[in-house]
Design a protein around this motif. Structure first.
Motif, PDB file in Angstrom:
ATOM      1  N   LEU A 112      48.002 -53.521   8.122  1.00 29.34           N
ATOM      2  CA  LEU A 112      48.809 -54.544   7.544  1.00 29.34           C
ATOM      3  C   LEU A 112      49.084 -55.052   9.149  1.00 29.34           C
ATOM      4  O   LEU A 112      48.985 -54.488   9.891  1.00 29.34           O
ATOM      5  CB  LEU A 112      49.917 -54.203   6.827  1.00 29.34           C
ATOM      6  CG  LEU A 112      49.661 -53.623   5.646  1.00 29.34           C
ATOM      7  CD1 LEU A 112      51.142 -53.213   4.792  1.00 29.34           C
ATOM      8  CD2 LEU A 112      48.833 -54.190   4.792  1.00 29.34           C
ATOM      9  N   GLU A 113      49.548 -56.322   9.037  1.00 32.00           N
ATOM     10  CA  GLU A 113      50.050 -57.042  10.401  1.00 32.00           C
ATOM     11  C   GLU A 113      51.519 -57.597  10.012  1.00 32.00           C
ATOM     12  O   GLU A 113      51.504 -58.685   9.553  1.00 32.00           O
ATOM     13  CB  GLU A 113      48.852 -58.417  10.785  1.00 32.00           C
ATOM     14  CG  GLU A 113      47.549 -57.749  10.855  1.00 32.00           C
ATOM     15  CD  GLU A 113      46.690 -58.908  11.130  1.00 32.00           C
ATOM     16  OE1 GLU A 113      47.225 -60.083  11.112  1.00 32.00           O
ATOM     17  OE2 GLU A 113      45.545 -58.845  11.342  1.00 32.00           O
ATOM     18  N   PHE A 114      52.436 -56.832  10.520  1.00 31.80           N
ATOM     19  CA  PHE A 114      53.613 -57.042  10.369  1.00 31.80           C
ATOM     20  C   PHE A 114      54.141 -58.104  11.590  1.00 31.80           C
ATOM     21  O   PHE A 114      53.826 -57.781  12.599  1.00 31.80           O
ATOM     22  CB  PHE A 114      54.455 -55.916  10.233  1.00 31.80           C
ATOM     23  CG  PHE A 114      54.631 -55.175   8.931  1.00 31.80           C
ATOM     24  CD1 PHE A 114      55.993 -55.047   8.201  1.00 31.80           C
ATOM     25  CD2 PHE A 114      53.520 -55.014   8.330  1.00 31.80           C
ATOM     26  CE1 PHE A 114      55.974 -54.462   6.928  1.00 31.80           C
ATOM     27  CE2 PHE A 114      53.543 -54.532   6.774  1.00 31.80           C
ATOM     28  CZ  PHE A 114      54.707 -54.356   6.136  1.00 31.80           C
ATOM     29  N   SER A 115      55.084 -59.046  11.105  1.00 35.21           N
ATOM     30  CA  SER A 115      55.916 -59.875  12.120  1.00 35.21           C
ATOM     31  C   SER A 115      57.012 -60.388  11.424  1.00 35.21           C
ATOM     32  O   SER A 115      57.480 -60.011  10.242  1.00 35.21           O
ATOM     33  CB  SER A 115      54.939 -61.101  12.511  1.00 35.21           C
ATOM     34  OG  SER A 115      54.650 -61.819  11.214  1.00 35.21           O
ATOM     35  N   ASP A 116      57.629 -60.907  12.372  1.00 30.83           N
ATOM     36  CA  ASP A 116      59.147 -61.751  11.662  1.00 30.83           C
ATOM     37  C   ASP A 116      58.700 -62.831  10.991  1.00 30.83           C
ATOM     38  O   ASP A 116      58.208 -63.689  11.305  1.00 30.83           O
ATOM     39  CB  ASP A 116      59.928 -62.125  12.867  1.00 30.83           C
ATOM     40  CG  ASP A 116      60.420 -60.991  13.633  1.00 30.83           C
ATOM     41  OD1 ASP A 116      60.029 -59.885  13.223  1.00 30.83           O
ATOM     42  OD2 ASP A 116      60.964 -61.245  14.773  1.00 30.83           O
ATOM     43  N   LEU A 151      49.928 -49.058   5.865  1.00 34.21           N
ATOM     44  CA  LEU A 151      50.769 -49.841   6.837  1.00 34.21           C
ATOM     45  C   LEU A 151      49.547 -49.998   7.967  1.00 34.21           C
ATOM     46  O   LEU A 151      49.574 -51.147   8.729  1.00 34.21           O
ATOM     47  CB  LEU A 151      51.893 -48.957   7.415  1.00 34.21           C
ATOM     48  CG  LEU A 151      53.093 -49.143   6.227  1.00 34.21           C
ATOM     49  CD1 LEU A 151      54.068 -48.252   6.902  1.00 34.21           C
ATOM     50  CD2 LEU A 151      53.385 -50.556   5.778  1.00 34.21           C
ATOM     51  N   ARG A 183      60.915 -58.596   8.108  1.00 29.03           N
ATOM     52  CA  ARG A 183      59.931 -57.880   8.730  1.00 29.03           C
ATOM     53  C   ARG A 183      58.776 -57.759   7.621  1.00 29.03           C
ATOM     54  O   ARG A 183      59.095 -57.258   6.681  1.00 29.03           O
ATOM     55  CB  ARG A 183      60.295 -56.729   9.274  1.00 29.03           C
ATOM     56  CG  ARG A 183      59.171 -56.212  10.239  1.00 29.03           C
ATOM     57  CD  ARG A 183      59.105 -56.820  11.630  1.00 29.03           C
ATOM     58  NE  ARG A 183      57.981 -56.344  12.304  1.00 29.03           N
ATOM     59  CZ  ARG A 183      57.625 -56.889  13.543  1.00 29.03           C
ATOM     60  NH1 ARG A 183      58.097 -57.826  13.816  1.00 29.03           N
ATOM     61  NH2 ARG A 183      56.838 -56.194  14.241  1.00 29.03           N
ATOM     62  N   GLY A 184      57.566 -58.382   7.765  1.00 26.92           N
ATOM     63  CA  GLY A 184      56.718 -58.365   6.864  1.00 26.92           C
ATOM     64  C   GLY A 184      55.118 -58.867   7.445  1.00 26.92           C
ATOM     65  O   GLY A 184      55.107 -59.582   8.299  1.00 26.92           O
ATOM     66  N   ASP A 185      54.222 -58.626   6.580  1.00 27.73           N
ATOM     67  CA  ASP A 185      53.013 -59.265   6.441  1.00 27.73           C
ATOM     68  C   ASP A 185      53.003 -60.685   5.656  1.00 27.73           C
ATOM     69  O   ASP A 185      53.128 -60.714   4.599  1.00 27.73           O
ATOM     70  CB  ASP A 185      51.964 -58.336   5.859  1.00 27.73           C
ATOM     71  CG  ASP A 185      50.549 -58.766   6.020  1.00 27.73           C
ATOM     72  OD1 ASP A 185      50.099 -60.013   5.683  1.00 27.73           O
ATOM     73  OD2 ASP A 185      49.556 -57.961   6.529  1.00 27.73           O
ATOM     74  N   TYR A 186      52.828 -61.618   6.775  1.00 23.97           N
ATOM     75  CA  TYR A 186      52.800 -63.022   6.001  1.00 23.97           C
ATOM     76  C   TYR A 186      51.840 -63.192   4.829  1.00 23.97           C
ATOM     77  O   TYR A 186      52.298 -63.899   3.888  1.00 23.97           O
ATOM     78  CB  TYR A 186      52.672 -64.187   7.346  1.00 23.97           C
ATOM     79  CG  TYR A 186      53.055 -65.598   6.599  1.00 23.97           C
ATOM     80  CD1 TYR A 186      54.268 -66.047   7.163  1.00 23.97           C
ATOM     81  CD2 TYR A 186      51.959 -66.448   6.380  1.00 23.97           C
ATOM     82  CE1 TYR A 186      54.384 -67.464   6.534  1.00 23.97           C
ATOM     83  CE2 TYR A 186      52.073 -67.753   5.974  1.00 23.97           C
ATOM     84  CZ  TYR A 186      53.339 -68.188   6.170  1.00 23.97           C
ATOM     85  OH  TYR A 186      53.652 -69.498   5.656  1.00 23.97           O
ATOM     86  N   HIS A 194      56.995 -53.258   1.507  1.00 24.78           N
ATOM     87  CA  HIS A 194      57.805 -53.943   2.364  1.00 24.78           C
ATOM     88  C   HIS A 194      59.023 -53.415   2.306  1.00 24.78           C
ATOM     89  O   HIS A 194      59.983 -53.891   2.451  1.00 24.78           O
ATOM     90  CB  HIS A 194      57.882 -55.367   2.264  1.00 24.78           C
ATOM     91  CG  HIS A 194      56.743 -56.213   2.834  1.00 24.78           C
ATOM     92  ND1 HIS A 194      55.534 -56.378   2.060  1.00 24.78           N
ATOM     93  CD2 HIS A 194      56.411 -56.969   3.789  1.00 24.78           C
ATOM     94  CE1 HIS A 194      54.517 -57.014   2.939  1.00 24.78           C
ATOM     95  NE2 HIS A 194      55.254 -57.433   3.842  1.00 24.78           N
TER      96      HIS A 194
END
Length: 203
Positions: free
Chosen positions: A43-47, A40, A86-89, A173
Protein backbone atom coordinates in the motif's frame (compact mmCIF):
# COMPACT_ATOMS: atom_id res chain seq x y z
CA UNK A 1 -29.71 -16.62 -55.61
CA UNK A 2 -28.98 -13.96 -53.03
CA UNK A 3 -28.07 -15.40 -49.69
CA UNK A 4 -29.35 -13.79 -46.54
CA UNK A 5 -26.80 -12.84 -43.95
CA UNK A 6 -27.78 -13.28 -40.34
CA UNK A 7 -27.04 -10.01 -38.59
CA UNK A 8 -26.33 -10.28 -34.88
CA UNK A 9 -29.23 -9.34 -32.65
CA UNK A 10 -28.47 -5.83 -31.26
CA UNK A 11 -29.84 -6.84 -27.87
CA UNK A 12 -27.55 -9.87 -27.83
CA UNK A 13 -24.55 -7.65 -28.60
CA UNK A 14 -25.50 -5.28 -25.78
CA UNK A 15 -25.88 -8.21 -23.39
CA UNK A 16 -22.56 -9.72 -24.48
CA UNK A 17 -20.79 -6.40 -24.04
CA UNK A 18 -22.26 -6.06 -20.58
CA UNK A 19 -21.05 -9.53 -19.64
CA UNK A 20 -17.54 -8.67 -20.87
CA UNK A 21 -17.59 -5.50 -18.77
CA UNK A 22 -18.80 -7.48 -15.75
CA UNK A 23 -16.04 -10.05 -16.19
CA UNK A 24 -13.46 -7.30 -16.59
CA UNK A 25 -14.65 -5.71 -13.38
CA UNK A 26 -14.55 -8.92 -11.37
CA UNK A 27 -10.97 -9.53 -12.54
CA UNK A 28 -10.00 -6.02 -11.43
CA UNK A 29 -11.76 -6.55 -8.10
CA UNK A 30 -9.98 -9.86 -7.54
CA UNK A 31 -6.63 -8.22 -8.30
CA UNK A 32 -7.47 -5.43 -5.86
CA UNK A 33 -8.39 -7.97 -3.19
CA UNK A 34 -5.08 -9.73 -3.78
CA UNK A 35 -3.31 -6.40 -3.27
CA UNK A 36 -5.25 -5.78 -0.08
CA UNK A 37 -4.60 -9.30 1.19
CA UNK A 38 -0.88 -8.74 0.61
CA UNK A 39 -0.94 -6.31 3.52
CA UNK A 40 0.56 -2.95 4.29
CA UNK A 41 3.72 -3.59 2.28
CA UNK A 42 1.76 -3.25 -0.98
CA UNK A 43 0.00 0.00 0.00
CA UNK A 44 0.94 3.64 -0.44
CA UNK A 45 -0.01 5.57 2.67
CA UNK A 46 -0.01 9.37 2.75
CA UNK A 47 -1.95 12.23 4.35
CA UNK A 48 -5.44 12.15 2.82
CA UNK A 49 -8.28 14.67 2.90
CA UNK A 50 -11.43 12.57 2.72
CA UNK A 51 -13.66 15.35 1.43
CA UNK A 52 -11.46 15.73 -1.66
CA UNK A 53 -11.58 11.99 -2.28
CA UNK A 54 -15.38 12.00 -1.95
CA UNK A 55 -15.79 14.96 -4.31
CA UNK A 56 -13.59 13.24 -6.89
CA UNK A 57 -15.55 9.99 -6.64
CA UNK A 58 -18.89 11.81 -6.80
CA UNK A 59 -17.81 13.61 -9.99
CA UNK A 60 -16.90 10.26 -11.58
CA UNK A 61 -20.32 8.84 -10.74
CA UNK A 62 -22.36 11.91 -11.66
CA UNK A 63 -23.22 10.58 -15.13
CA UNK A 64 -24.66 7.39 -13.64
CA UNK A 65 -26.70 9.41 -11.14
CA UNK A 66 -27.95 11.83 -13.81
CA UNK A 67 -29.16 8.92 -15.95
CA UNK A 68 -31.56 7.99 -13.11
CA UNK A 69 -32.34 11.60 -12.21
CA UNK A 70 -30.77 11.05 -8.79
CA UNK A 71 -29.62 14.10 -6.88
CA UNK A 72 -26.44 13.74 -4.79
CA UNK A 73 -26.36 16.09 -1.80
CA UNK A 74 -22.96 16.73 -0.23
CA UNK A 75 -22.66 18.24 3.24
CA UNK A 76 -19.78 18.91 5.64
CA UNK A 77 -20.41 19.14 9.37
CA UNK A 78 -17.55 20.87 11.17
CA UNK A 79 -17.48 19.89 14.83
CA UNK A 80 -13.74 20.46 14.70
CA UNK A 81 -11.15 21.91 12.32
CA UNK A 82 -10.69 20.31 8.92
CA UNK A 83 -8.20 17.51 9.27
CA UNK A 84 -6.51 14.69 7.40
CA UNK A 85 -6.29 10.95 7.88
CA UNK A 86 -3.44 8.57 7.14
CA UNK A 87 -4.29 6.23 4.32
CA UNK A 88 -4.00 4.97 0.77
CA UNK A 89 -5.84 7.54 -1.39
CA UNK A 90 -6.71 5.11 -4.19
CA UNK A 91 -8.07 2.47 -1.82
CA UNK A 92 -10.14 4.96 0.16
CA UNK A 93 -11.52 6.32 -3.11
CA UNK A 94 -12.40 2.76 -4.11
CA UNK A 95 -14.24 2.29 -0.82
CA UNK A 96 -16.33 5.42 -1.40
CA UNK A 97 -16.85 4.56 -5.08
CA UNK A 98 -18.35 1.18 -4.17
CA UNK A 99 -20.69 2.66 -1.57
CA UNK A 100 -21.90 5.53 -3.73
CA UNK A 101 -22.22 3.40 -6.87
CA UNK A 102 -24.34 0.89 -4.94
CA UNK A 103 -26.49 3.72 -3.59
CA UNK A 104 -27.13 4.93 -7.14
CA UNK A 105 -27.79 1.47 -8.58
CA UNK A 106 -30.25 0.43 -5.89
CA UNK A 107 -32.03 3.78 -5.48
CA UNK A 108 -35.31 4.62 -7.11
CA UNK A 109 -35.23 7.14 -9.98
CA UNK A 110 -35.65 10.80 -8.99
CA UNK A 111 -34.55 10.14 -5.40
CA UNK A 112 -31.67 11.60 -3.40
CA UNK A 113 -28.37 10.36 -2.02
CA UNK A 114 -26.87 12.12 0.98
CA UNK A 115 -23.13 12.24 1.56
CA UNK A 116 -22.01 13.75 4.85
CA UNK A 117 -18.49 14.36 6.11
CA UNK A 118 -18.36 14.97 9.86
CA UNK A 119 -15.13 16.38 11.26
CA UNK A 120 -14.74 15.55 14.94
CA UNK A 121 -11.67 16.18 17.05
CA UNK A 122 -10.43 12.59 17.09
CA UNK A 123 -12.06 11.01 14.07
CA UNK A 124 -13.66 11.74 10.72
CA UNK A 125 -17.02 10.18 9.91
CA UNK A 126 -18.43 9.69 6.43
CA UNK A 127 -22.11 8.85 6.01
CA UNK A 128 -23.59 7.68 2.71
CA UNK A 129 -27.37 7.44 2.79
CA UNK A 130 -29.88 6.60 0.09
CA UNK A 131 -33.67 6.37 -0.25
CA UNK A 132 -33.73 2.99 -1.98
CA UNK A 133 -35.49 -0.21 -0.92
CA UNK A 134 -32.88 -0.99 1.73
CA UNK A 135 -31.13 -4.27 2.43
CA UNK A 136 -33.31 -7.18 3.60
CA UNK A 137 -32.72 -8.17 7.22
CA UNK A 138 -31.67 -11.68 6.19
CA UNK A 139 -28.87 -10.23 4.04
CA UNK A 140 -27.53 -7.67 6.48
CA UNK A 141 -25.30 -10.11 8.36
CA UNK A 142 -23.46 -11.21 5.22
CA UNK A 143 -23.19 -8.00 3.19
CA UNK A 144 -19.45 -7.68 3.83
CA UNK A 145 -18.70 -11.28 2.84
CA UNK A 146 -17.14 -11.97 -0.54
CA UNK A 147 -19.59 -12.92 -3.31
CA UNK A 148 -22.66 -12.19 -1.20
CA UNK A 149 -25.54 -10.89 -3.31
CA UNK A 150 -27.47 -7.86 -2.07
CA UNK A 151 -30.28 -8.01 -4.58
CA UNK A 152 -32.83 -10.70 -5.40
CA UNK A 153 -32.63 -12.55 -8.72
CA UNK A 154 -33.53 -10.40 -11.70
CA UNK A 155 -32.44 -7.06 -10.24
CA UNK A 156 -29.15 -5.20 -10.57
CA UNK A 157 -26.37 -7.65 -11.35
CA UNK A 158 -23.32 -7.84 -9.16
CA UNK A 159 -20.63 -10.22 -8.05
CA UNK A 160 -20.78 -9.37 -4.36
CA UNK A 161 -17.23 -8.06 -4.13
CA UNK A 162 -17.78 -4.32 -3.74
CA UNK A 163 -18.76 -4.25 -0.07
CA UNK A 164 -16.26 -6.98 0.79
CA UNK A 165 -13.51 -4.84 -0.72
CA UNK A 166 -14.79 -1.73 1.05
CA UNK A 167 -14.76 -3.54 4.40
CA UNK A 168 -11.24 -4.89 3.89
CA UNK A 169 -10.03 -1.38 3.01
CA UNK A 170 -11.59 -0.07 6.22
CA UNK A 171 -9.89 -2.79 8.26
CA UNK A 172 -6.50 -1.97 6.71
CA UNK A 173 -6.97 1.64 7.79
CA UNK A 174 -7.95 0.58 11.33
CA UNK A 175 -11.32 2.13 10.52
CA UNK A 176 -14.89 0.96 10.91
CA UNK A 177 -17.46 0.46 8.15
CA UNK A 178 -20.98 -0.40 9.24
CA UNK A 179 -24.57 -0.51 8.08
CA UNK A 180 -26.76 1.57 10.39
CA UNK A 181 -30.48 1.39 11.03
CA UNK A 182 -32.53 4.35 9.88
CA UNK A 183 -36.16 5.29 10.59
CA UNK A 184 -37.02 5.74 6.91
CA UNK A 185 -36.58 3.54 3.84
CA UNK A 186 -33.10 3.16 2.42
CA UNK A 187 -29.60 2.31 3.55
CA UNK A 188 -27.09 4.22 5.65
CA UNK A 189 -23.42 3.24 5.61
CA UNK A 190 -21.10 4.87 8.13
CA UNK A 191 -17.31 4.98 7.82
CA UNK A 192 -15.28 6.08 10.85
CA UNK A 193 -11.52 6.62 10.82
CA UNK A 194 -9.10 8.20 13.29
CA UNK A 195 -7.62 11.56 12.38
CA UNK A 196 -3.91 12.23 12.13
CA UNK A 197 -2.37 13.13 15.47
CA UNK A 198 -1.17 16.75 15.63
CA UNK A 199 2.41 17.10 14.51
CA UNK A 200 4.83 17.80 17.34
CA UNK A 201 6.92 20.87 16.61
CA UNK A 202 10.54 20.61 17.65
CA UNK A 203 12.15 23.96 18.47
Amino acid sequence: VQQKTNSPDPQFLISALQEVENLSRIVKDMLLLARIDAGLGALEFSDVELDESLLDVTARLQKLATAKNIHIKFDIIENSERTQVRGDYDLLSNLFFNLIENAIKYSNPASSIFIRVIWNQDQTIVEIEDEGPGIPVENQKVIFERFSRLAPSGSTKGFGLGLAIANQIAILHKAELSLQEKPTQGTLFVFKVHNLSPHIKIS
